[in-house]
Design a protein around this motif. Structure first.
Motif, PDB file in Angstrom:
ATOM      1  N   PHE A  49      25.656  63.872  34.573  1.00  0.00           N
ATOM      2  CA  PHE A  49      25.790  62.521  34.564  1.00  0.00           C
ATOM      3  C   PHE A  49      26.188  61.725  33.347  1.00  0.00           C
ATOM      4  CE2 PHE A  49      24.724  57.937  34.723  1.00  0.00           C
ATOM      5  CZ  PHE A  49      25.499  57.337  35.713  1.00  0.00           C
ATOM      6  N   TRP A  50      25.212  61.800  32.377  1.00  0.00           N
ATOM      7  CA  TRP A  50      25.389  60.979  31.176  1.00  0.00           C
ATOM      8  C   TRP A  50      26.580  61.893  30.305  1.00  0.00           C
ATOM      9  CZ3 TRP A  50      23.466  56.638  30.842  1.00  0.00           C
ATOM     10  CH2 TRP A  50      21.989  56.377  31.496  1.00  0.00           C
ATOM     11  N   LYS A  51      26.834  62.844  30.168  1.00  0.00           N
ATOM     12  CA  LYS A  51      27.701  63.558  29.429  1.00  0.00           C
ATOM     13  C   LYS A  51      29.071  63.490  30.051  1.00  0.00           C
ATOM     14  CE  LYS A  51      25.211  66.721  26.566  1.00  0.00           C
ATOM     15  NZ  LYS A  51      25.055  67.999  26.049  1.00  0.00           N
ATOM     16  N   ASN A  52      28.979  63.329  31.391  1.00  0.00           N
ATOM     17  CA  ASN A  52      30.628  63.568  32.198  1.00  0.00           C
ATOM     18  C   ASN A  52      30.888  62.489  32.740  1.00  0.00           C
ATOM     19  OD1 ASN A  52      31.292  66.266  31.058  1.00  0.00           O
ATOM     20  ND2 ASN A  52      29.590  67.113  32.275  1.00  0.00           N
ATOM     21  N   GLY A  53      29.815  61.803  33.632  1.00  0.00           N
ATOM     22  CA  GLY A  53      29.886  60.557  34.340  1.00  0.00           C
ATOM     23  C   GLY A  53      30.225  59.389  33.644  1.00  0.00           C
ATOM     24  N   MET A  54      29.199  58.932  32.556  1.00  0.00           N
ATOM     25  CA  MET A  54      29.503  57.837  31.909  1.00  0.00           C
ATOM     26  C   MET A  54      30.585  57.555  31.082  1.00  0.00           C
ATOM     27  SD  MET A  54      27.632  55.338  32.972  1.00  0.00           S
ATOM     28  CE  MET A  54      27.628  54.339  31.590  1.00  0.00           C
ATOM     29  N   PRO A  55      30.849  58.626  30.312  1.00  0.00           N
ATOM     30  CA  PRO A  55      32.180  58.503  29.305  1.00  0.00           C
ATOM     31  C   PRO A  55      33.393  57.530  29.967  1.00  0.00           C
ATOM     32  CG  PRO A  55      31.161  60.300  28.789  1.00  0.00           C
ATOM     33  CD  PRO A  55      30.733  59.703  29.874  1.00  0.00           C
ATOM     34  N   PRO A  56      33.830  58.064  31.186  1.00  0.00           N
ATOM     35  CA  PRO A  56      35.176  57.367  31.709  1.00  0.00           C
ATOM     36  C   PRO A  56      34.878  56.406  32.155  1.00  0.00           C
ATOM     37  CG  PRO A  56      34.235  59.403  32.911  1.00  0.00           C
ATOM     38  CD  PRO A  56      33.625  59.476  31.721  1.00  0.00           C
ATOM     39  N   PHE A  57      33.691  56.056  33.052  1.00  0.00           N
ATOM     40  CA  PHE A  57      33.298  54.730  33.178  1.00  0.00           C
ATOM     41  C   PHE A  57      33.144  53.778  32.132  1.00  0.00           C
ATOM     42  CE2 PHE A  57      29.876  51.531  34.274  1.00  0.00           C
ATOM     43  CZ  PHE A  57      30.125  51.153  35.581  1.00  0.00           C
ATOM     44  N   ILE A  81      18.746  62.755  25.447  1.00  0.00           N
ATOM     45  CA  ILE A  81      20.128  63.220  25.599  1.00  0.00           C
ATOM     46  C   ILE A  81      21.092  61.972  25.000  1.00  0.00           C
ATOM     47  CG2 ILE A  81      22.116  63.246  27.080  1.00  0.00           C
ATOM     48  CD1 ILE A  81      19.970  64.121  29.417  1.00  0.00           C
ATOM     49  N   ASP A  82      21.848  62.447  23.851  1.00  0.00           N
ATOM     50  CA  ASP A  82      22.386  61.818  23.039  1.00  0.00           C
ATOM     51  C   ASP A  82      23.293  60.706  23.763  1.00  0.00           C
ATOM     52  OD1 ASP A  82      21.312  62.714  20.905  1.00  0.00           O
ATOM     53  OD2 ASP A  82      23.173  64.227  20.364  1.00  0.00           O
ATOM     54  N   GLU A  83      24.285  61.124  24.925  1.00  0.00           N
ATOM     55  CA  GLU A  83      24.846  60.380  25.561  1.00  0.00           C
ATOM     56  C   GLU A  83      24.261  59.325  26.373  1.00  0.00           C
ATOM     57  OE1 GLU A  83      27.146  64.144  24.633  1.00  0.00           O
ATOM     58  OE2 GLU A  83      25.158  63.755  25.486  1.00  0.00           O
TER      59      GLU A  83
END
Length: 286
Positions: free
Chosen positions: A21-29, A73-75
């Protein structure tokens, strides 16, 4: 556009775990949200229970924010404050505008009482998460049998196109923003022979050509028959169209349509657009 509504229906536990979620879901959001803020979209509405939306098979958004891994988690450390603000006020259901007696359907699913229905009534955009049934624009909502298209974004730069479609973003602003940071730079466009030449009849052709130029690598650009990218020759008739300094950089051109051309020069892998030609005035002499 007065506001955007976060689409809680775009979360259904589709992310494998917290890290996904943090690495792949949040960046585009996050990037889509930044686009909205850059255009002064004032309000980010959401449903009051949005914090309980299921992000992973075993964790809600609230769980993700309070889990120990959110500090590791960094993201998560990067996007935690963004998500925390996203689940807070303002809530649209404090003063809902949708007709509570109406039926709202999206892809035959009942979305009454949801943010999708509320965005339909308020005529604002949805902001959705990736990997959902809502990776599409528009979302067509049927209210009591009447189909209504609802704007929807789930990654960066989509908002520009929606605002342009709605007539809320001028063509020049749309193009310069949409292609900012890529292979095309419009900061040197001649006022007389630039965006003023683009109208409702040819604007989609220009946009499509710019999009194609942006998506191809330089080797593909050089060989693409549609773009017909080539050097523009300097001679007695053509030299007046560009300054000596511009000629030294090497003038190039590419095709918009059979009739229209775009002229500029390349510096550090960026094509600096200088002017357009809509009647072969330049093309026929160089």
């Amino acid at each position: 556009m007065d506001g955007i509504i976060i689409n809680e229906l775009s979360l259904s536990g589709q992310f494998h775990d917290s890290q996904d979620f943090w690495k792949n879901g949040m960046p585009p959001f996050y990037k889509a949200l930044q686009d909205a803020r850059s255009f002064g979209v004032g309000y980010l509405f959401k449903q009051g229970s949005f914090y309980g939306a299921q992000a992973t098979p075993d964790k809600t958004l609230h769980d993700l924010l309070t889990a120990p891994e959110a500090r590791i988690i960094d993201e998560a450390k990067r996007y935690k404050s963004t998500l925390a603000r996203a689940i807070c006020n303002p809530f649209w259901d404090d003063a809902p505008q949708q007709d509570l007696n109406a039926h709202y359907l999206a892809d035959e699913a009942d979305v009454s009482g949801s943010s999708v229905a509320e965005a339909t009534v308020r005529a604002v955009c949805l902001l959705s998460f990736i990997r959902s049934l809502y990776e599409k624009h528009p979302v067509v909502v049927t209210k009591d049998g009447v189909a209504i298209p609802v704007g929807n974004i789930w990654k960066e730069q989509q908002l520009y196109a929606i605002l342009f479609e709605r007539g809320e973003l001028p063509l020049e602003k749309y193009i310069t923003t949409r292609f900012s940071g890529g292979k095309l730079d419009f900061s040197l466009v001649d006022d007389t022979h630039g965006f003023s030449l683009i109208d409702n009849e040819n604007q989609n052709e220009f946009i499509d050509s710019f999009r194609k130029f942006e998506e191809l690598d330089w080797n593909a650009i050089a060989t693409d028959k549609g773009l017909d990218y080539k050097t523009y020759s300097k001679n007695k008739k053509s030299k007046r169209y560009f300054s000596d300094e511009q000629w030294k950089k090497g003038i190039k051109k590419f095709r918009i349509t059979q009739r229209n051309r775009c002229f500029g020069y390349v510096d550090n892998d960026v094509f600096y657009v200088l002017r357009f030609d809509l009647d072969h005035e330049l093309s026929d002499v160089g």
